[in-house]
Motif scaffolding. Structure first.
Motif, PDB file in Angstrom:
ATOM      1  N   GLU A 349      11.895 -99.778 -57.827  1.00 28.54           N
ATOM      2  CA  GLU A 349      12.708-100.544 -56.899  1.00 28.54           C
ATOM      3  C   GLU A 349      12.852-102.002 -57.344  1.00 28.54           C
ATOM      4  O   GLU A 349      12.106-102.498 -58.174  1.00 28.54           O
ATOM      5  N   GLN A 378      13.461 -94.819 -58.530  1.00 31.15           N
ATOM      6  CA  GLN A 378      12.958 -95.048 -57.187  1.00 31.15           C
ATOM      7  C   GLN A 378      13.676 -96.234 -56.566  1.00 31.15           C
ATOM      8  O   GLN A 378      13.709 -97.328 -57.133  1.00 31.15           O
ATOM      9  N   GLN A 396      14.441 -87.306 -61.411  1.00 24.97           N
ATOM     10  CA  GLN A 396      13.786 -87.523 -60.125  1.00 24.97           C
ATOM     11  C   GLN A 396      14.436 -88.729 -59.455  1.00 24.97           C
ATOM     12  O   GLN A 396      14.470 -89.813 -60.020  1.00 24.97           O
ATOM     13  N   LYS A 398      14.260 -90.870 -56.002  1.00 26.13           N
ATOM     14  CA  LYS A 398      13.647 -91.196 -54.721  1.00 26.13           C
ATOM     15  C   LYS A 398      14.403 -92.377 -54.139  1.00 26.13           C
ATOM     16  O   LYS A 398      14.248 -93.513 -54.551  1.00 26.13           O
ATOM     17  N   GLY A 399      15.274 -92.099 -53.196  1.00 22.62           N
ATOM     18  CA  GLY A 399      16.152 -93.121 -52.650  1.00 22.62           C
ATOM     19  C   GLY A 399      17.547 -92.560 -52.585  1.00 22.62           C
ATOM     20  O   GLY A 399      17.817 -91.595 -51.894  1.00 22.62           O
ATOM     21  N   VAL A 420      14.150 -84.368 -55.791  1.00 23.19           N
ATOM     22  CA  VAL A 420      14.659 -85.419 -54.909  1.00 23.19           C
ATOM     23  C   VAL A 420      13.692 -85.555 -53.735  1.00 23.19           C
ATOM     24  O   VAL A 420      13.775 -84.798 -52.768  1.00 23.19           O
ATOM     25  N   PRO A 421      12.728 -86.497 -53.805  1.00 21.77           N
ATOM     26  CA  PRO A 421      11.787 -86.700 -52.699  1.00 21.77           C
ATOM     27  C   PRO A 421      12.160 -87.904 -51.845  1.00 21.77           C
ATOM     28  O   PRO A 421      12.440 -88.984 -52.351  1.00 21.77           O
ATOM     29  N   GLY A 422      12.160 -87.719 -50.538  1.00 19.31           N
ATOM     30  CA  GLY A 422      12.310 -88.849 -49.626  1.00 19.31           C
ATOM     31  C   GLY A 422      13.639 -89.556 -49.696  1.00 19.31           C
ATOM     32  O   GLY A 422      13.687 -90.778 -49.594  1.00 19.31           O
ATOM     33  N   SER A 423      14.730 -88.836 -49.866  1.00 15.51           N
ATOM     34  CA  SER A 423      16.047 -89.461 -49.892  1.00 15.51           C
ATOM     35  C   SER A 423      16.747 -89.208 -48.559  1.00 15.51           C
ATOM     36  O   SER A 423      17.058 -88.065 -48.220  1.00 15.51           O
ATOM     37  N   CYS A 449      11.659 -83.842 -47.983  1.00 17.11           N
ATOM     38  CA  CYS A 449      11.800 -84.934 -47.004  1.00 17.11           C
ATOM     39  C   CYS A 449      13.172 -85.602 -47.090  1.00 17.11           C
ATOM     40  O   CYS A 449      13.282 -86.829 -47.172  1.00 17.11           O
ATOM     41  N   CYS A 450      14.215 -84.801 -47.075  1.00 14.11           N
ATOM     42  CA  CYS A 450      15.592 -85.286 -47.068  1.00 14.11           C
ATOM     43  C   CYS A 450      16.202 -84.882 -45.727  1.00 14.11           C
ATOM     44  O   CYS A 450      16.763 -83.782 -45.605  1.00 14.11           O
TER      45      CYS A 450
END
Length: 697
Positions: A349, A378, A396, A398-399, A420-423, A449-450
């Protein structure tokens, strides 16, 4: 194995004993009567805290390996083991029971030696008597204090007296509390030294001059909390004709909160072979005040990692061989270009991420090197649309976008793994019409977690080599990929967990077509909807299935002949529930089944076999194993009555039963022993007075 029997002392001719990687807690004193023992290996016995007090009697012992144990001290008189050739570790006692000076009697030590708890050395002269300088066959030395507190001059003097011989190859100093390093560490005569690690020396205000070590290849520096500048002294005081760190290949700096500036040595003819000319890996992590001094010309650099250095104003070093680049929380770092041979890129980030995206958009074709295979990203960003990425194999994200977006799979023809985690922005996956053949490389698809993820591509995923799909906490998902039976012939594992609000998904579960997935071996599902009355339905499971995992079911679980007739190879069934569960076994042929009923919150009230269950055929070739786990049973009372007891006592001659009831007393399981005594072999495992007790009735 937690204990060695005392009878081991009867093995008078034993020369070799290896107990490494066991759970042994102590050794019997009779071990010390094995006068012919030459090798005793106890490596990674993590429960071992003490050695027998008369170890000194093992006069023929040559090799003692106690690496990675939990020993608190060494027994007395270790100096009498004069035949020792290798001793991996010596732990100094705080009660002066094991005095470090006994090592001075062990003249033939070789290999690697770790001296631990050096803060317990009361007198520096004891360290002098260790006489490391004369132990010419040691090649690796670890000097470790048990704390990181500043303890004045004593620690400085202890380290000064632990001077090793000049042929040493590897040195680690950890948790040293002194403010400076000894003079011997400044000696360039350590011509064989290839590895140095200086860790958690929090009170040292400078580093030793290591640049003169001619063969040093790996240098790790971490946990220096008062060093503010790395100046010319670090490079050594040799002649200008000799380049500092001329053999160094790996350099790592970590956890240096006060480091502000890195002085760069400027030698002549830098472009032809300056400082760090052979450096292949550079790592700078958690240096929040570092603002200047990143080397620019590193011709051999292959891997660069910079994390949590928000004030570092510099450009990414130029290197034609750079293949791995990891950048995170380093907003002032300039990324002017991507190395042409880059294979793995990880961007975190911050502004560095935006710089990366802008760089991609400024170059036709996406701006990524054709060699790039792995890309973890990320943060919230704008991935260039309509760009083609022909080399990426692992991606990968994330975002994601600032708004909902659709991920175009057809632009990644070589993609093997998508994660794709946490998007919160991912809404769907897409494949344009006519481009399905481009997904032949895809083997793993993971979406975690999308919360806005709704759908897969219309018409399904034509991914003939896809072996794994994992969907976790995607509460708006409406359906699984269409046509899985024909489009996903290689699918072996399907995981669908915590999609608790997916009414449309579960209402259409008969349309999933699992029974047609002839490669599927593992199916994991979490159903959190009370509207589901039973699961699975008849003929839902494929014949190849071997592991079936059901979690968090508020509904009744029904397993019947019709349900499992198409899946004769199932080995695992794992139901668990937060509410009382009645697990019903309908008429079912038990063959090579492992039935596991697991309950985490201890509310399991009843497990029973229905009255209609036909168990007359049980007792064939394969045992049925039933494993009931109750981590807590504070409120619930586990009971087995009626047809269950009759079923147990009448039919389970080949059944092995394990009960792990963590809060039961010793008397609770007795009903089962009484019911099936003489009929089956029973194992009882229960928790009593803080200990797991294993009984064979």
């Amino acid at each position: 194995m937690k204990e060695l029997p005392k009878s081991v002392g009867n093995l008078k001719h034993l020369r070799y004993l290896n107990l490494s990687y066991t759970s042994i807690e102590r050794l019997p004193n009779s071990l010390c009567t094995l006068y012919n023992l030459q090798t005793l290996l106890l490596s990674e016995c993590e429960s071992l805290t003490k050695l027998p007090s008369k170890m000194w009697r093992l006069v023929n012992l040559r090799h003692l390996d106690i690496a990675k144990t939990k020993l608190e001290e060494m027994p007395l008189h270790m100096g009498k083991l004069r035949n020792l050739r290798s001793l991996t570790t010596f732990v100094v006692s705080k009660h002066n029971m094991s005095n470090i000076k006994e090592l001075g009697e062990l003249l033939h030590l070789s290999g690697a030696l770790s001296l631990l708890n050096l803060h317990n050395v009361q007198h520096a002269r004891d360290a002098m008597e260790v006489n490391l300088k004369d132990k010419q066959h040691l090649y690796e030395l670890v000097l470790e204090w048990g704390h990181d507190k500043d303890s004045s001059e004593n620690e400085i003097n202890v380290l000064e007296h632990l001077c090793p011989h000049s042929k040493l190859e590897s040195l680690t100093i950890e948790n040293y509390g002194g403010t400076r390093f000894p003079k011997w560490l400044q000696d360039c005569s350590f011509s064989n030294m290839v590895y140095i690690r200086l860790a958690n020396c929090k009170y040292c205000y400078s580093w030793p001059p290591l640049g003169d070590l001619p063969n040093l290849k790996k240098l790790f520096v971490e946990g220096f909390h008062v060093v503010s500048h790395v100046d010319r002294e670090f490079y050594g005081g040799g002649s200008s004709a000799v380049k500092p760190f001329r053999s160094l290949e790996i350099l790592s700096f970590k956890d240096m909160p006060e480091w502000q500036e890195w002085f760069l040595f400027e030698g002549k003819d830098e472009d032809e072979g300056g400082v760090f000319y052979n450096l292949q890996e550079l790592c700078i992590i958690k240096c929040p005040k570092l603002s200047r001094g990143l080397p620019n010309h590193l011709p051999a650099l292959m891997a660069l990692q910079i994390e949590d250095c928000p004030q570092l104003v510099a450009s990414v070093p130029r290197s034609p061989n750079l293949s791995k680049l990891q950048l995170s929380n380093c907003d002032e770092l300039l990324l002017k270009e991507l190395p042409p041979r880059l294979c793995q890129l990880e961007v975190g980030e911050g502004r560095i991420l935006q710089s990366f995206v802008e760089l991609m958009m400024s170059i036709p074709g996406g701006g990524l090197p054709t060699t790039l295979k792995t890309l973890p990203i990320q943060g919230t960003f704008l991935l260039p649309r309509r760009h083609y990425y022909p080399s990426l194999e692992e991606l990968q994200i994330k975002g994601g976008f600032d708004s909902l977006w659709c991920f175009p799979l057809e632009f990644y023809p070589k993609l093997k793994c998508l994660f794709v985690p946490g998007s919160e922005s991912l809404e769907s996956l897409s494949v344009s019409e006519g481009s399905h053949q481009d997904l032949i490389s895809l083997t793993s698809l993971n979406i975690f977690c999308c919360p806005n993820f709704v759908s897969f591509p219309n018409g399904g995923l034509c991914a003939p080599n896809l072996t794994e799909i994992r969907i976790l906490e995607c509460e708006k998902l409406e359906s699984l990929p269409e046509g899985m039976c024909t489009l996903l012939p290689s699918l072996e594992s399907l995981t669908l967990l915590k999609c608790t609000l997916c009414d449309k998904l579960f209402s259409r579960h008969m349309e999933w077509g699992l029974q047609g997935l002839h490669s599927l071996k593992q199916f994991k599902i979490w159903i959190g909807k009370e509207k589901v009355e039973s699961f699975p339905d008849e003929a839902l499971l494929p014949p190849t299935l071997t592991e079936f995992n059901i979690e968090a079911l508020p509904c009744k679980v029904s397993l019947s002949d019709k349900c499992l007739a198409h899946a004769p190879s199932i080995d695992f069934v794992l139901p668990s529930a937060a509410d009382p569960l009645a697990f019903i076994i309908q008429p079912l042929h038990f063959e090579s089944k492992l039935l596991v009923v697991q309950q985490d919150k201890g509310r399991l009230r009843e497990w029973h076999v229905s009255d209609e269950t036909d168990t007359s055929h049980v007792g064939g070739r394969h045992p049925l194993l039933v494993y009931v786990i109750m981590k807590k049973s504070t409120n619930g009372v586990f009971s087995a009555g009626g047809p269950c007891l009759e079923f147990l006592s009448r039919s389970l001659s080949l059944m092995e039963t394990m009960w792990a009831c963590k809060s039961w007393s010793t008397t609770n399981p007795c009903w089962m022993d009484h019911a099936i005594k003489g009929v089956m072999k029973t194992y009882l495992l229960f928790h009593h007075n803080g200990k797991d007790i294993f009984c064979i009735p």
